[in-house]
Design a protein around this motif. Sequence first.
Motif, PDB file in Angstrom:
ATOM      1  N   GLY A  98       0.818  -1.196   0.000  1.00 50.25           N
ATOM      2  CA  GLY A  98       0.000   0.000   0.000  1.00 50.25           C
ATOM      3  C   GLY A  98       0.859   1.256   0.000  1.00 50.25           C
ATOM      4  O   GLY A  98       1.839   1.350   0.744  1.00 50.25           O
ATOM      5  N   PHE A  99       0.523   2.227  -0.834  1.00 54.72           N
ATOM      6  CA  PHE A  99       1.301   3.464  -0.930  1.00 54.72           C
ATOM      7  C   PHE A  99       1.289   4.215   0.400  1.00 54.72           C
ATOM      8  O   PHE A  99       2.291   4.780   0.811  1.00 54.72           O
ATOM      9  N   ASP A 100       0.145   4.191   1.072  1.00 49.72           N
ATOM     10  CA  ASP A 100       0.001   4.864   2.366  1.00 49.72           C
ATOM     11  C   ASP A 100       0.080   3.871   3.517  1.00 49.72           C
ATOM     12  O   ASP A 100      -0.367   4.173   4.625  1.00 49.72           O
ATOM     13  N   ASN A 101       0.627   2.676   3.263  1.00 54.51           N
ATOM     14  CA  ASN A 101       0.738   1.594   4.247  1.00 54.51           C
ATOM     15  C   ASN A 101      -0.610   1.199   4.827  1.00 54.51           C
ATOM     16  O   ASN A 101      -0.717   0.831   5.988  1.00 54.51           O
ATOM     17  N   ASN A 102      -1.670   1.275   4.018  1.00 52.81           N
ATOM     18  CA  ASN A 102      -2.992   0.912   4.490  1.00 52.81           C
ATOM     19  C   ASN A 102      -3.377  -0.484   4.015  1.00 52.81           C
ATOM     20  O   ASN A 102      -2.743  -1.070   3.151  1.00 52.81           O
ATOM     21  N   VAL A 116       7.134   2.313  -8.255  1.00 52.96           N
ATOM     22  CA  VAL A 116       7.807   1.019  -8.282  1.00 52.96           C
ATOM     23  C   VAL A 116       9.186   1.196  -7.655  1.00 52.96           C
ATOM     24  O   VAL A 116       9.964   2.039  -8.080  1.00 52.96           O
ATOM     25  N   LYS A 117       9.463   0.405  -6.592  1.00 57.62           N
ATOM     26  CA  LYS A 117      10.769   0.450  -5.936  1.00 57.62           C
ATOM     27  C   LYS A 117      11.234  -0.972  -5.681  1.00 57.62           C
ATOM     28  O   LYS A 117      10.521  -1.747  -5.045  1.00 57.62           O
ATOM     29  N   LYS A 118      12.410  -1.316  -6.178  1.00 59.74           N
ATOM     30  CA  LYS A 118      13.030  -2.624  -5.951  1.00 59.74           C
ATOM     31  C   LYS A 118      12.089  -3.778  -6.258  1.00 59.74           C
ATOM     32  O   LYS A 118      11.993  -4.746  -5.507  1.00 59.74           O
ATOM     33  N   GLY A 119      11.334  -3.669  -7.358  1.00 55.11           N
ATOM     34  CA  GLY A 119      10.453  -4.749  -7.778  1.00 55.11           C
ATOM     35  C   GLY A 119       9.104  -4.789  -7.088  1.00 55.11           C
ATOM     36  O   GLY A 119       8.296  -5.665  -7.373  1.00 55.11           O
ATOM     37  N   VAL A 120       8.844  -3.874  -6.161  1.00 52.98           N
ATOM     38  CA  VAL A 120       7.566  -3.845  -5.438  1.00 52.98           C
ATOM     39  C   VAL A 120       6.731  -2.690  -5.986  1.00 52.98           C
ATOM     40  O   VAL A 120       7.212  -1.558  -6.099  1.00 52.98           O
ATOM     41  N   LEU A 121       5.462  -2.990  -6.305  1.00 50.45           N
ATOM     42  CA  LEU A 121       4.555  -1.963  -6.796  1.00 50.45           C
ATOM     43  C   LEU A 121       3.809  -1.349  -5.617  1.00 50.45           C
ATOM     44  O   LEU A 121       3.217  -2.058  -4.814  1.00 50.45           O
ATOM     45  N   TYR A 122       3.868  -0.032  -5.500  1.00 48.91           N
ATOM     46  CA  TYR A 122       3.155   0.681  -4.441  1.00 48.91           C
ATOM     47  C   TYR A 122       1.854   1.200  -5.037  1.00 48.91           C
ATOM     48  O   TYR A 122       1.854   1.940  -6.017  1.00 48.91           O
ATOM     49  N   VAL A 123       0.744   0.758  -4.420  1.00 48.53           N
ATOM     50  CA  VAL A 123      -0.574   0.961  -5.023  1.00 48.53           C
ATOM     51  C   VAL A 123      -1.523   1.678  -4.069  1.00 48.53           C
ATOM     52  O   VAL A 123      -1.310   1.706  -2.857  1.00 48.53           O
ATOM     53  N   VAL A 124      -2.589   2.233  -4.664  1.00 50.68           N
ATOM     54  CA  VAL A 124      -3.704   2.814  -3.905  1.00 50.68           C
ATOM     55  C   VAL A 124      -4.992   2.250  -4.493  1.00 50.68           C
ATOM     56  O   VAL A 124      -5.028   1.883  -5.672  1.00 50.68           O
ATOM     57  N   PRO A 125      -6.060   2.170  -3.679  1.00 53.02           N
ATOM     58  CA  PRO A 125      -7.344   1.698  -4.216  1.00 53.02           C
ATOM     59  C   PRO A 125      -7.784   2.573  -5.388  1.00 53.02           C
ATOM     60  O   PRO A 125      -7.568   3.784  -5.397  1.00 53.02           O
ATOM     61  N   TYR A 126      -8.403   1.946  -6.389  1.00 52.08           N
ATOM     62  CA  TYR A 126      -8.794   2.643  -7.616  1.00 52.08           C
ATOM     63  C   TYR A 126     -10.295   2.537  -7.805  1.00 52.08           C
ATOM     64  O   TYR A 126     -10.868   1.449  -7.726  1.00 52.08           O
ATOM     65  N   GLU A 127     -10.925   3.659  -8.051  1.00 52.40           N
ATOM     66  CA  GLU A 127     -12.351   3.698  -8.333  1.00 52.40           C
ATOM     67  C   GLU A 127     -12.542   4.404  -9.659  1.00 52.40           C
ATOM     68  O   GLU A 127     -12.059   5.512  -9.844  1.00 52.40           O
ATOM     69  N   ASN A 128     -13.267   3.778 -10.563  1.00 50.47           N
ATOM     70  CA  ASN A 128     -13.455   4.331 -11.892  1.00 50.47           C
ATOM     71  C   ASN A 128     -14.914   4.682 -12.123  1.00 50.47           C
ATOM     72  O   ASN A 128     -15.524   4.273 -13.074  1.00 50.47           O
ATOM     73  N   GLU A 129     -15.485   5.433 -11.212  1.00 49.22           N
ATOM     74  CA  GLU A 129     -16.881   5.820 -11.344  1.00 49.22           C
ATOM     75  C   GLU A 129     -16.936   7.282 -11.738  1.00 49.22           C
ATOM     76  O   GLU A 129     -16.292   8.130 -11.137  1.00 49.22           O
ATOM     77  N   LEU A 130     -17.714   7.573 -12.783  1.00 56.90           N
ATOM     78  CA  LEU A 130     -17.897   8.948 -13.239  1.00 56.90           C
ATOM     79  C   LEU A 130     -19.139   9.540 -12.578  1.00 56.90           C
ATOM     80  O   LEU A 130     -20.182   8.910 -12.516  1.00 56.90           O
ATOM     81  N   ASP A 131     -18.994  10.731 -12.101  1.00 53.87           N
ATOM     82  CA  ASP A 131     -20.152  11.428 -11.555  1.00 53.87           C
ATOM     83  C   ASP A 131     -20.962  12.008 -12.721  1.00 53.87           C
ATOM     84  O   ASP A 131     -20.462  12.210 -13.808  1.00 53.87           O
TER      85      ASP A 131
END
Length: 181
Positions: free
Chosen positions: A144-148, A161-176
């Motif tokens: 988790g990017f924010d350690n969550n 991407v650092k040392k082979g690890v992908l740092y991610v955040v939850p993704y929402e693809n909803e359009l208002d």
Amino acid sequence: MTLFGTSIESIYLIILLIAGGLTILYLFFGDILEGIGDTFGFLNPVLILSFFAFLSATGYVLESTTSLSSILILLLAAGIAFLLDTLLNIFVLIPLSSAEESLSYTEESLKGRVGKIIIPIPENGFGEIVIESKSGVISKPAAGFDNNIIPEGAKVLVLEVKKGVLYVVPYENELDAHDLV
């Protein structure tokens, strides 16, 4: 005609066998010599070996079937070998090298991609992400990017991407509704 006490047909045949044998060795040990082709560009070992194979095969056939002079046959065989080598390079080797590169990916190219968590990411820990691409499925460790905490099955966006690890955040693809206007 003879050269060094050997018939010219035998010389062409010996060169053909040597070029063929070296080609087979190159198939097995080509990765060792891969840097040579990259360094000199046009001096690709495959092109050099194929030129000698085409030259000797054409020379052998022309010496055996025609009554032309050996010098003329050598020049004709060299021209045909150069033409066939050029066609081999343009229509086979260049497309193969670009196809090989297009199927690969770099870790930097994964930034901004959307994936799915297949092993949940605990707080301050690691899980696993799957990213689908045209060439297949890429599976990499993720944090988790924010350690969550990010649960299994969640869609995530790769930020870093650092040392082979992908740092991610939850993704929402909803359009208002106001985004569409």
